[in-house]
Write a protein that holds these residues in place. Structure first.
Motif, PDB file in Angstrom:
ATOM      1  N   VAL A  49       8.358   0.488   5.932  1.00 34.03           N
ATOM      2  CA  VAL A  49       7.343  -0.493   6.040  1.00 34.03           C
ATOM      3  C   VAL A  49       7.421  -1.811   5.964  1.00 34.03           C
ATOM      4  CG1 VAL A  49       5.164  -0.742   4.749  1.00 34.03           C
ATOM      5  CG2 VAL A  49       5.934   1.334   4.822  1.00 34.03           C
TER       6      VAL A  49
ATOM      7  N   LEU B 228       0.774   8.459  15.612  1.00 33.44           N
ATOM      8  CA  LEU B 228      -0.560   7.846  14.961  1.00 33.44           C
ATOM      9  C   LEU B 228      -0.461   7.105  13.586  1.00 33.44           C
ATOM     10  CD1 LEU B 228      -3.464   7.154  15.422  1.00 33.44           C
ATOM     11  CD2 LEU B 228      -3.945   9.645  14.813  1.00 33.44           C
ATOM     12  N   GLY B 229       0.140   7.810  12.725  1.00 37.79           N
ATOM     13  CA  GLY B 229       0.315   7.645  11.293  1.00 37.79           C
ATOM     14  C   GLY B 229       1.311   6.555  11.007  1.00 37.79           C
ATOM     15  N   TRP B 230       2.327   6.388  12.114  1.00 38.48           N
ATOM     16  CA  TRP B 230       3.162   5.047  11.670  1.00 38.48           C
ATOM     17  C   TRP B 230       2.363   4.002  12.385  1.00 38.48           C
ATOM     18  CZ3 TRP B 230       6.841   3.172   9.130  1.00 38.48           C
ATOM     19  CH2 TRP B 230       7.569   2.161   9.436  1.00 38.48           C
TER      20      TRP B 230
ATOM     21  N   ILE C 152       0.164   1.823   9.978  1.00 35.22           N
ATOM     22  CA  ILE C 152       0.811   1.296   8.642  1.00 35.22           C
ATOM     23  C   ILE C 152       0.646  -0.139   8.870  1.00 35.22           C
ATOM     24  CG2 ILE C 152       3.180   0.710   7.919  1.00 35.22           C
ATOM     25  CD1 ILE C 152       2.645   3.491   6.895  1.00 35.22           C
ATOM     26  N   MET C 153       0.794  -0.618  10.041  1.00 33.75           N
ATOM     27  CA  MET C 153       0.598  -2.281  10.416  1.00 33.75           C
ATOM     28  C   MET C 153      -0.922  -2.540   9.887  1.00 33.75           C
ATOM     29  SD  MET C 153       1.925  -4.671  13.151  1.00 33.75           S
ATOM     30  CE  MET C 153       3.373  -4.009  13.698  1.00 33.75           C
TER      31      MET C 153
ATOM     32  N   MET D  27      -9.408  -3.135  -2.348  1.00 35.37           N
ATOM     33  CA  MET D  27     -10.549  -3.697  -2.517  1.00 35.37           C
ATOM     34  C   MET D  27     -10.975  -3.617  -4.232  1.00 35.37           C
ATOM     35  SD  MET D  27     -13.249  -2.761   0.029  1.00 35.37           S
ATOM     36  CE  MET D  27     -12.543  -1.388   1.065  1.00 35.37           C
TER      37      MET D  27
ATOM     38  N   PHE E 256      -7.765   4.887  11.950  1.00 35.94           N
ATOM     39  CA  PHE E 256      -7.168   5.675  11.044  1.00 35.94           C
ATOM     40  C   PHE E 256      -6.730   4.858   9.709  1.00 35.94           C
ATOM     41  CE2 PHE E 256      -3.220   7.344   9.080  1.00 35.94           C
ATOM     42  CZ  PHE E 256      -3.268   8.780   9.361  1.00 35.94           C
TER      43      PHE E 256
ATOM     44  N   PHE F 109      -8.414  13.668   6.645  1.00 34.47           N
ATOM     45  CA  PHE F 109      -6.748  13.473   6.516  1.00 34.47           C
ATOM     46  C   PHE F 109      -5.964  14.599   6.008  1.00 34.47           C
ATOM     47  CE2 PHE F 109      -8.414   9.087   6.324  1.00 34.47           C
ATOM     48  CZ  PHE F 109      -7.495   8.599   7.567  1.00 34.47           C
TER      49      PHE F 109
ATOM     50  N   ASN G  51     -14.050  12.725   5.300  1.00 30.95           N
ATOM     51  CA  ASN G  51     -12.924  11.620   5.148  1.00 30.95           C
ATOM     52  C   ASN G  51     -11.580  12.427   4.606  1.00 30.95           C
ATOM     53  OD1 ASN G  51     -11.620   9.383   6.200  1.00 30.95           O
ATOM     54  ND2 ASN G  51     -12.225   8.230   4.470  1.00 30.95           N
TER      55      ASN G  51
ATOM     56  N   PHE H 212      -5.156  16.320   9.094  1.00 29.73           N
ATOM     57  CA  PHE H 212      -4.152  15.766   9.816  1.00 29.73           C
ATOM     58  C   PHE H 212      -2.795  15.807   9.360  1.00 29.73           C
ATOM     59  CE2 PHE H 212      -2.019  11.975  11.921  1.00 29.73           C
ATOM     60  CZ  PHE H 212      -1.835  12.565  13.228  1.00 29.73           C
TER      61      PHE H 212
ATOM     62  N   ALA I  18      -1.446  -2.466   6.002  1.00 26.49           N
ATOM     63  CA  ALA I  18      -1.000  -3.516   5.469  1.00 26.49           C
ATOM     64  C   ALA I  18      -1.763  -4.831   5.760  1.00 26.49           C
ATOM     65  CB  ALA I  18       0.594  -3.856   5.750  1.00 26.49           C
ATOM     66  N   ALA I  19      -2.108  -4.904   7.046  1.00 24.45           N
ATOM     67  CA  ALA I  19      -3.121  -6.072   7.159  1.00 24.45           C
ATOM     68  C   ALA I  19      -4.297  -6.096   6.444  1.00 24.45           C
ATOM     69  CB  ALA I  19      -3.327  -5.720   8.820  1.00 24.45           C
TER      70      ALA I  19
ATOM     71  N   GLN J 239      10.884   4.739   2.147  1.00 24.95           N
ATOM     72  CA  GLN J 239       9.755   4.711   2.922  1.00 24.95           C
ATOM     73  C   GLN J 239       9.308   3.114   2.860  1.00 24.95           C
ATOM     74  OE1 GLN J 239       6.237   6.833   1.544  1.00 24.95           O
ATOM     75  NE2 GLN J 239       5.311   6.337   3.641  1.00 24.95           N
TER      76      GLN J 239
ATOM     77  N   LEU K 218      -8.446   5.304   6.033  1.00 26.38           N
ATOM     78  CA  LEU K 218      -7.483   5.882   4.948  1.00 26.38           C
ATOM     79  C   LEU K 218      -7.491   4.971   3.812  1.00 26.38           C
ATOM     80  CD1 LEU K 218      -5.252   7.786   4.122  1.00 26.38           C
ATOM     81  CD2 LEU K 218      -3.705   6.126   5.147  1.00 26.38           C
ATOM     82  N   ASN K 219      -8.303   3.576   4.139  1.00 27.44           N
ATOM     83  CA  ASN K 219      -8.289   2.565   3.157  1.00 27.44           C
ATOM     84  C   ASN K 219      -9.675   3.050   2.209  1.00 27.44           C
ATOM     85  OD1 ASN K 219      -7.892   0.119   2.140  1.00 27.44           O
ATOM     86  ND2 ASN K 219      -9.750  -0.583   2.817  1.00 27.44           N
TER      87      ASN K 219
ATOM     88  N   TYR L 131      13.697   9.848   4.178  1.00 27.01           N
ATOM     89  CA  TYR L 131      12.460   9.145   4.413  1.00 27.01           C
ATOM     90  C   TYR L 131      11.711   8.626   3.262  1.00 27.01           C
ATOM     91  CZ  TYR L 131       8.316   7.302   6.231  1.00 27.01           C
ATOM     92  OH  TYR L 131       7.192   6.435   6.455  1.00 27.01           O
TER      93      TYR L 131
ATOM     94  N   THR M 145       3.543   9.813   8.779  1.00 29.47           N
ATOM     95  CA  THR M 145       4.523   8.918   9.333  1.00 29.47           C
ATOM     96  C   THR M 145       5.770   9.458   9.624  1.00 29.47           C
ATOM     97  OG1 THR M 145       4.923   7.867   7.164  1.00 29.47           O
ATOM     98  CG2 THR M 145       3.583   6.490   8.524  1.00 29.47           C
TER      99      THR M 145
ATOM    100  N   ILE N  61       8.654  -3.029   9.373  1.00 24.70           N
ATOM    101  CA  ILE N  61       7.649  -3.165  10.496  1.00 24.70           C
ATOM    102  C   ILE N  61       7.102  -4.551  10.161  1.00 24.70           C
ATOM    103  CG2 ILE N  61       5.864  -1.658   9.573  1.00 24.70           C
ATOM    104  CD1 ILE N  61       5.477  -0.836  12.468  1.00 24.70           C
ATOM    105  N   MET N  62       6.469  -4.966   8.815  1.00 21.05           N
ATOM    106  CA  MET N  62       5.871  -6.075   8.760  1.00 21.05           C
ATOM    107  C   MET N  62       6.627  -7.405   9.024  1.00 21.05           C
ATOM    108  SD  MET N  62       3.058  -4.767   7.916  1.00 21.05           S
ATOM    109  CE  MET N  62       2.651  -6.248   7.734  1.00 21.05           C
TER     110      MET N  62
ATOM    111  N   GLN O  22       0.052   9.063   3.709  1.00 21.73           N
ATOM    112  CA  GLN O  22       0.623   8.269   4.643  1.00 21.73           C
ATOM    113  C   GLN O  22       1.978   8.743   4.757  1.00 21.73           C
ATOM    114  OE1 GLN O  22       1.679   3.984   3.426  1.00 21.73           O
ATOM    115  NE2 GLN O  22      -0.410   3.770   3.076  1.00 21.73           N
TER     116      GLN O  22
END
Lengths: 292, 305
Positions: free
Chosen positions: B295, A165-167, A170-171, B1, A84, B25, B21, B28, A174-175, B291, A88-89, B287, A105, B298-299, A101
């Motif tokens: 984020v 899934l969406g959430w 997220i990690m 990128m 995902f 999305f 793609n 979904f 960011a990675a 947001q 998305l990227n 939310y 989420t 979680i990071m 996003q």
């Protein structure tokens, strides 16, 4: 300085460590009205009862099958958030990316009660899906999506995917932003196309994060939680939806056998800690750092 | 990128890929968003139409009276007060405790500091289990008490880790300057540390608030007194027990006296939808605004893992 922290330590002791004393319940025929001192000591009776009769054994077996099935389905689909994020990227329009996003989420932040309410209004016999199918002439009698014992594992998986899934992605998103651009540059110079970049740069770069989460989810195999399964539970799907956590609740609170439920919960806690310690040791050997 | 050579690199496979793609999305995202839209349009449509399940794409017979009528339901306004109170009080307590403990555990002078710290962190990985916890709450007299929503949630190991890491990354000179000026540890905390922690506290606050608002299991386990039901719990009973819902609908009607029209008469569907929107609306509004804090949360969690 210690004194000002003390009240908080008392809270921790009372709510996290004091309940451990409740494990004693597992060795008594606990009657809430009499208290532990008034209840009869029965030794390992409850542990033996868990595996004594064939019916009981069969029930525990089914509960374990449900628990492990849900966990393994979760683990089997744990690469989906990675894909995902990678896909998305590849989306160029920032506004589209952001909108996707935010919308995907959102379900993560609603309660399972609300998810169930949504499931009910969409999939009950009088719900949206049935009435649409009926209007299109595809069915004459409503399909029982919720009140059925079939495909329970699969539908539970789909609901957790819808919610998480969406959430989960997220990690990884960011990675991806922290991957060294030089890697892409040099791969491009070597003539790599978009798919090769994804396959040989992005994907391998996400693997360390993925492995940590994977190991943690293996360690949490027995802890599915009960909320999702409790709200979706009904007379038709009970056999296939009862995971360990829900079973402990059902026999302990609903069925009123507190002692047996404690015995089962105690076994679960001990095994979970052993799993976590093992997983951590493996991760430590493989990566050199501990995950907990 | 970097996008520098995109145009040059675009191969024949790229356009179909991008199309698939985007469409994927889009579908979904719609799948995620539509149920919320569905609830909202149903709660503001004519109740006789929504009861038939005919509100699908847009509202019909727009009216807002469901929202004023819903408050007449037995127990609903009480549940709303409980939910708001636990969210506000619970979040305030947890945020303050996390800030304070996270900071205190950076103070090397504290007696047996690392022992206490480990004692708290260990609880993240271990639970005595549902039933022992239930027995403990009962013994402490916390069942059927509002405080069962607040007290057990005050010390959150994960939040303490977040704050502690944050304080450790703050310039040391900030604290030292305060200490040279003669401020004690507590004074330094309130005057210097707390005002400089707002970003991390916002993250902690938003996660705690959502958890408190969404919490269902504690009501299920510890509360039998209807006055202490939360909105989530009420929504669950409304969804699952057609009888209690029909009863509620009748009562709502009775309370209002004369029935106005079929379009505004409460039906099980209209009650269910309206309560659901009431439960979800704060999340939908809050939310997107916060947001980035989610984020970030979680990071930060990922760093410590």
């Amino acid at each position: 300085m210690f004194l000002v922290v003390l009240p908080f330590l008392v809270l921790v002791l009372v709510f996290s460590y004091l309940p451990l004393a409740g494990w004693a319940t597992a060795f008594f025929d606990y009657k809430p009205a009499l208290g532990l001192s008034g209840s009869e000591f029965v030794g390992l009776q409850w542990f033996r009862m868990l595996v004594s009769s064939p019916t009981q054994l069969q029930q525990i077996g089914q509960v374990m099958a449900n628990t492990l099935a849900m966990s393994f389905l979760g683990i089997a689909t744990s690469l989906l958030p990675v894909f995902f994020a990678m896909l998305l990227n590849e989306i160029r329009a920032p506004w589209f990316k952001n909108a996707v996003q935010t919308l995907t989420t959102l379900p993560n932040f609603i309660s399972w009660v609300l998810v169930y309410m949504i499931a009910f209004s969409m999939f009950s016999t009088s719900g949206l899906v049935n009435s649409v199918l009926n209007d299109w002439g595809l069915i004459t009698t409503p399909i029982k999506f919720l009140d059925t014992g079939e495909h329970v594992w699969l539908t539970m998986l789909l609901w957790s995917l819808w919610k998480g899934l969406g959430w989960g992605a997220i990690m990884y998103l960011a990675a991806i932003t922290s991957i060294d651009p030089a890697l892409y540059e040099s791969a491009r110079i070597d003539g790599a196309g978009r798919f090769q970049l994804m396959r040989y740069i992005t994907f391998p770069q996400l693997m360390p994060t993925y492995v940590v989460l994977l190991v943690l989810s293996i360690a949490n195999m027995l802890n599915n939680g009960m909320e999702q399964y409790y709200v979706f539970q009904n007379a038709f799907n009970k056999e296939h939806i009862q995971v360990l956590d829900l079973y402990v609740y059902n026999i302990g609170i609903t069925g009123n056998s507190l002692s047996m439920a404690t015995a089962l919960g105690m076994l679960k806690s001990v095994i979970s800690v052993l799993l976590l310690v093992t997983a951590n040791a493996i991760a430590k050997r493989a990566r050199g750092t501990s995950i907990i | 990128m970097p996008k520098t050579s995109d145009a040059l690199k675009r191969t024949r496979g790229d356009v179909p890929f991008a199309l698939v793609n985007y469409v994927g999305f889009l579908l979904f995202a719609l799948l995620c968003a539509y149920p919320f839209y569905f609830l909202i349009i149903n709660s503001v449509s004519a109740n006789d139409v929504s009861a038939l399940g005919d509100i699908r794409l847009w509202p019909e017979g727009l009216h807002l009276s469901n929202y004023s009528q819903i408050l007449q339901l037995d127990g609903l306004s009480a549940a709303a007060v409980v939910s708001v109170a636990r969210t506000v009080i619970g979040t305030a307590c947890t945020v303050l405790a996390s800030a304070f403990l996270g900071y205190m555990f950076t103070q090397e002078r504290m007696w047996k500091r690392s022992l206490w710290y480990r004692l708290i962190i260990f609880t993240m990985y271990f639970s005595a289990g549902l039933i022992p916890l239930y027995i403990t709450m009962k013994t402490l007299g916390l069942t059927n008490s509002f405080w069962v929503y607040i007290l057990p949630a005050i010390v959150q190991p994960f939040n303490i880790i977040l704050v502690k890491t944050y304080v450790e990354s703050m310039p040391r000179s900030l604290q030292e300057a305060a200490e040279i000026d003669g401020a004690g540890t507590i004074r330094t905390f309130f005057r210097i540390i707390l005002p400089n922690m707002t970003p991390i506290l916002a993250t902690v606050a938003i996660f705690t608030a959502v958890a408190q608002w969404n919490s269902f299991q504690d009501t299920l386990l510890y509360i039998t007194d209807q006055k202490l039901y939360s909105l989530q719990y009420l929504l669950y009973t409304y969804t699952n027990q057609a009888n209690s819902l029909a009863q509620a609908a009748q009562n709502a009607q009775g309370n209002l006296g004369a029935i106005v029209s079929a379009a505004t008469t409460q039906t099980p569907t209209s009650i269910r939808m309206t309560v659901a929107v009431l439960v979800v609306l704060p999340i939908i509004f809050i939310y997107p605004l916060f947001q980035r804090y989610f984020v970030k949360g979680i990071m930060l969690g990922a760093v410590k893992g």
